[in-house]
Every structure is written in C-alpha cells, then in structure tokens.
Design a protein around this motif. Sequence first.
Motif, PDB file in Angstrom:
ATOM      1  N   TYR A 185       0.853  -1.192   0.000  1.00 20.03           N
ATOM      2  CA  TYR A 185       0.000   0.000   0.000  1.00 20.03           C
ATOM      3  C   TYR A 185       0.888   1.240   0.000  1.00 20.03           C
ATOM      4  O   TYR A 185       1.932   1.235   0.655  1.00 20.03           O
ATOM      5  CB  TYR A 185      -0.894   0.011   1.246  1.00 20.03           C
ATOM      6  CG  TYR A 185      -1.725   1.270   1.390  1.00 20.03           C
ATOM      7  CD1 TYR A 185      -3.012   1.338   0.848  1.00 20.03           C
ATOM      8  CD2 TYR A 185      -1.218   2.390   2.041  1.00 20.03           C
ATOM      9  CE1 TYR A 185      -3.763   2.506   0.959  1.00 20.03           C
ATOM     10  CE2 TYR A 185      -1.965   3.553   2.152  1.00 20.03           C
ATOM     11  CZ  TYR A 185      -3.237   3.608   1.617  1.00 20.03           C
ATOM     12  OH  TYR A 185      -3.977   4.761   1.726  1.00 20.03           O
ATOM     13  N   LEU A 187      -1.286   2.087  -3.877  1.00 20.31           N
ATOM     14  CA  LEU A 187      -1.086   1.774  -5.289  1.00 20.31           C
ATOM     15  C   LEU A 187      -0.948   3.045  -6.107  1.00 20.31           C
ATOM     16  O   LEU A 187      -0.844   2.985  -7.336  1.00 20.31           O
ATOM     17  CB  LEU A 187      -2.262   0.942  -5.820  1.00 20.31           C
ATOM     18  CG  LEU A 187      -2.618  -0.313  -5.019  1.00 20.31           C
ATOM     19  CD1 LEU A 187      -3.711  -1.097  -5.716  1.00 20.31           C
ATOM     20  CD2 LEU A 187      -1.398  -1.187  -4.786  1.00 20.31           C
ATOM     21  N   ARG A 194      -2.618   6.226 -10.043  1.00 17.67           N
ATOM     22  CA  ARG A 194      -2.463   4.787  -9.850  1.00 17.67           C
ATOM     23  C   ARG A 194      -1.286   4.294 -10.688  1.00 17.67           C
ATOM     24  O   ARG A 194      -1.117   4.709 -11.832  1.00 17.67           O
ATOM     25  CB  ARG A 194      -3.748   4.066 -10.243  1.00 17.67           C
ATOM     26  CG  ARG A 194      -3.861   2.618  -9.767  1.00 17.67           C
ATOM     27  CD  ARG A 194      -5.285   2.139 -10.046  1.00 17.67           C
ATOM     28  NE  ARG A 194      -5.580   0.862  -9.429  1.00 17.67           N
ATOM     29  CZ  ARG A 194      -5.508  -0.304 -10.058  1.00 17.67           C
ATOM     30  NH1 ARG A 194      -5.121  -0.345 -11.320  1.00 17.67           N
ATOM     31  NH2 ARG A 194      -5.824  -1.421  -9.437  1.00 17.67           N
ATOM     32  N   GLU A 213      -4.915 -10.045  -5.803  1.00 12.42           N
ATOM     33  CA  GLU A 213      -6.230  -9.440  -5.662  1.00 12.42           C
ATOM     34  C   GLU A 213      -6.099  -8.107  -4.948  1.00 12.42           C
ATOM     35  O   GLU A 213      -5.087  -7.829  -4.298  1.00 12.42           O
ATOM     36  CB  GLU A 213      -7.173 -10.358  -4.886  1.00 12.42           C
ATOM     37  CG  GLU A 213      -6.744 -10.654  -3.465  1.00 12.42           C
ATOM     38  CD  GLU A 213      -7.706 -11.600  -2.753  1.00 12.42           C
ATOM     39  OE1 GLU A 213      -8.719 -11.991  -3.365  1.00 12.42           O
ATOM     40  OE2 GLU A 213      -7.444 -11.929  -1.583  1.00 12.42           O
ATOM     41  N   MET A 214      -7.109  -7.270  -5.090  1.00 13.97           N
ATOM     42  CA  MET A 214      -7.141  -5.981  -4.424  1.00 13.97           C
ATOM     43  C   MET A 214      -7.960  -6.083  -3.148  1.00 13.97           C
ATOM     44  O   MET A 214      -9.051  -6.658  -3.142  1.00 13.97           O
ATOM     45  CB  MET A 214      -7.748  -4.910  -5.339  1.00 13.97           C
ATOM     46  CG  MET A 214      -7.014  -4.728  -6.651  1.00 13.97           C
ATOM     47  SD  MET A 214      -5.289  -4.248  -6.412  1.00 13.97           S
ATOM     48  CE  MET A 214      -4.644  -4.515  -8.063  1.00 13.97           C
ATOM     49  N   LYS A 216      -9.622  -3.854   0.190  1.00 12.37           N
ATOM     50  CA  LYS A 216     -10.159  -2.519   0.470  1.00 12.37           C
ATOM     51  C   LYS A 216      -9.452  -1.922   1.673  1.00 12.37           C
ATOM     52  O   LYS A 216      -9.566  -2.428   2.784  1.00 12.37           O
ATOM     53  CB  LYS A 216     -11.667  -2.575   0.718  1.00 12.37           C
ATOM     54  CG  LYS A 216     -12.303  -1.213   0.981  1.00 12.37           C
ATOM     55  CD  LYS A 216     -13.797  -1.321   1.093  1.00 12.37           C
ATOM     56  CE  LYS A 216     -14.428   0.017   1.489  1.00 12.37           C
ATOM     57  NZ  LYS A 216     -14.057   1.107   0.579  1.00 12.37           N
ATOM     58  N   SER A 225      -6.877   6.787  -3.083  1.00  9.38           N
ATOM     59  CA  SER A 225      -6.228   5.544  -2.672  1.00  9.38           C
ATOM     60  C   SER A 225      -7.127   4.761  -1.721  1.00  9.38           C
ATOM     61  O   SER A 225      -7.153   5.012  -0.518  1.00  9.38           O
ATOM     62  CB  SER A 225      -4.886   5.860  -1.992  1.00  9.38           C
ATOM     63  OG  SER A 225      -4.190   4.673  -1.694  1.00  9.38           O
ATOM     64  N   GLU A 227      -7.357   1.111  -2.073  1.00  6.87           N
ATOM     65  CA  GLU A 227      -7.046  -0.307  -2.191  1.00  6.87           C
ATOM     66  C   GLU A 227      -5.611  -0.604  -1.775  1.00  6.87           C
ATOM     67  O   GLU A 227      -4.749   0.261  -1.824  1.00  6.87           O
ATOM     68  CB  GLU A 227      -7.216  -0.764  -3.643  1.00  6.87           C
ATOM     69  CG  GLU A 227      -8.615  -0.661  -4.188  1.00  6.87           C
ATOM     70  CD  GLU A 227      -8.657  -1.036  -5.674  1.00  6.87           C
ATOM     71  OE1 GLU A 227      -9.531  -1.868  -6.046  1.00  6.87           O
ATOM     72  OE2 GLU A 227      -7.821  -0.532  -6.424  1.00  6.87           O
ATOM     73  N   LEU A 229      -2.718  -4.014  -2.414  1.00  6.66           N
ATOM     74  CA  LEU A 229      -2.485  -5.197  -3.225  1.00  6.66           C
ATOM     75  C   LEU A 229      -2.156  -6.375  -2.327  1.00  6.66           C
ATOM     76  O   LEU A 229      -1.307  -6.277  -1.440  1.00  6.66           O
ATOM     77  CB  LEU A 229      -1.327  -4.943  -4.206  1.00  6.66           C
ATOM     78  CG  LEU A 229      -0.891  -6.097  -5.108  1.00  6.66           C
ATOM     79  CD1 LEU A 229      -2.030  -6.524  -6.027  1.00  6.66           C
ATOM     80  CD2 LEU A 229       0.332  -5.696  -5.942  1.00  6.66           C
TER      81      LEU A 229
END
Length: 233
Positions: A185, A187, A194, A213-214, A216, A225, A227, A229
């Motif tokens: 974090y 991204l 992004r 996957e992303m 929250k 911002s 999300e 990873l």
Amino acid sequence: MSEKVYEQTGVAMTCRSYAEYERMFALRHIDLNEGPILDVAAGASSFVAEASARGFRAQAADPLYGMDPDAIQAHGQSEIESSTQKLAGIREVFDWSYYGSLERHRELREQSLRLFMDDFRKSAGAGKYTPAGLPELPFDNDSFSLVLCSHFLFLYNDMLGESFHLQAIRELLRVGKRGGRVLIYPLHSLRWVRYPQLDSLLSELRHDGVAAEMGKSELPFIPGSTEFLCLRK
C-alpha cells in the motif's frame, strides 16, 4: 486528479503506527498469530514495536537501521517537520476523517517515532531490525507468513522503474511463505496517479503462479487511494 502534489526528493522515512497499519491493510481480518511478520521499508514506524507488545512475532527491514540510533531519531524528527510543512500547503487535497487535523497527524507521527526508537534501542543486536532494503533481502525463502510494504513501492513511481518494482515484489514473495500474504500500500504515486504499469506487472506475477487481488483499505487519506495489493504464491 489534483494538480497539487506532494513534492519529495528521495525516499522519505515513514513514521506510522500499528493502528494505521491495521487500517491500511485491513489487518483486523487477518490472524496475526500465524506469523512471523516482516515489515519491509518500515522506516521509523512503530508497527513492529506495537505488534511485538501485543504478542505477535514481528520484525522489520530498512537500510536506515544501519545508522546510529541518535542519527535515526534526528532524521525522523526532521522528516516529520518537513512533511508537516508540505502537507500544510496542500491540506485540502487529503481526506482528514481519520487524523482529524494536521496537528493530530503530526502528533501521531511523533508518537510512532518515540515508540519505534524505544524498541529499536532496546532490541539492539537481537535481529529484530535488520539494515536491508529491496530488491535484495537477507532472509531465507519462505520465512514469513505476512510481508508488509507500506509507502515505498508504487509511491515513488517517478524514481523507481518497472523492472525495480517487479524485482522487489518477487523478492517480497520469495521471503514470504507459500499460502501467506504479501500486502502493498498504496497503489498510487505522490502525484495521486495509480501505478500505470500495475496491470503488466500483475500479468508477469500471475505468469509466475502468483495469485493477486485488491483489498479494500480502511485508511482514507491519500487522494483516490482506497485499495491495497494482496499477493499469494
């Protein structure tokens, strides 16, 4: 996208708390007892100190740990002064619903620095804080159930190229256990964009057999911002 950006030369020393990590990476949904945990590019954040106090097995890596403790503390305080001044000039860009105010933001940074420094000095020689940085880490394969990297990768997109990012993330995955998690974090870059090569980077990782996957993020602050990873090998 706002035209007002955060101007930064070089990589800043981060000073963030356990509570901020908990929100950034939605750690409430992860059993941290599965450990051990590695915080990479941790700077003077107090996550490891506070996680250890909670009984979790956690350690950190950052090139800064090769410095004298007094020098680290002075550098951290200087960074807080500088970042507070920069934020003051563009404060309307950010979401202050978590921090409340610029003054509270600074207080939390100073608190994290104090907690980190106390633990860093107390843990000297114990291997808890390793002076090392990406893209090469001095840890064995499959060592950590959870690997965290906050405010380094993607944030400095103008400074660190795509090949560095791919090599660095593969290194994070290498030291992570199979079935564990690598969380990154934010991204977005310091220009609130992004990471433009994210799709091609994830395509490379999926070719390696990595699941991506992303998640929250629960820490509103950086524009756009929302999300983090999550990677698993």
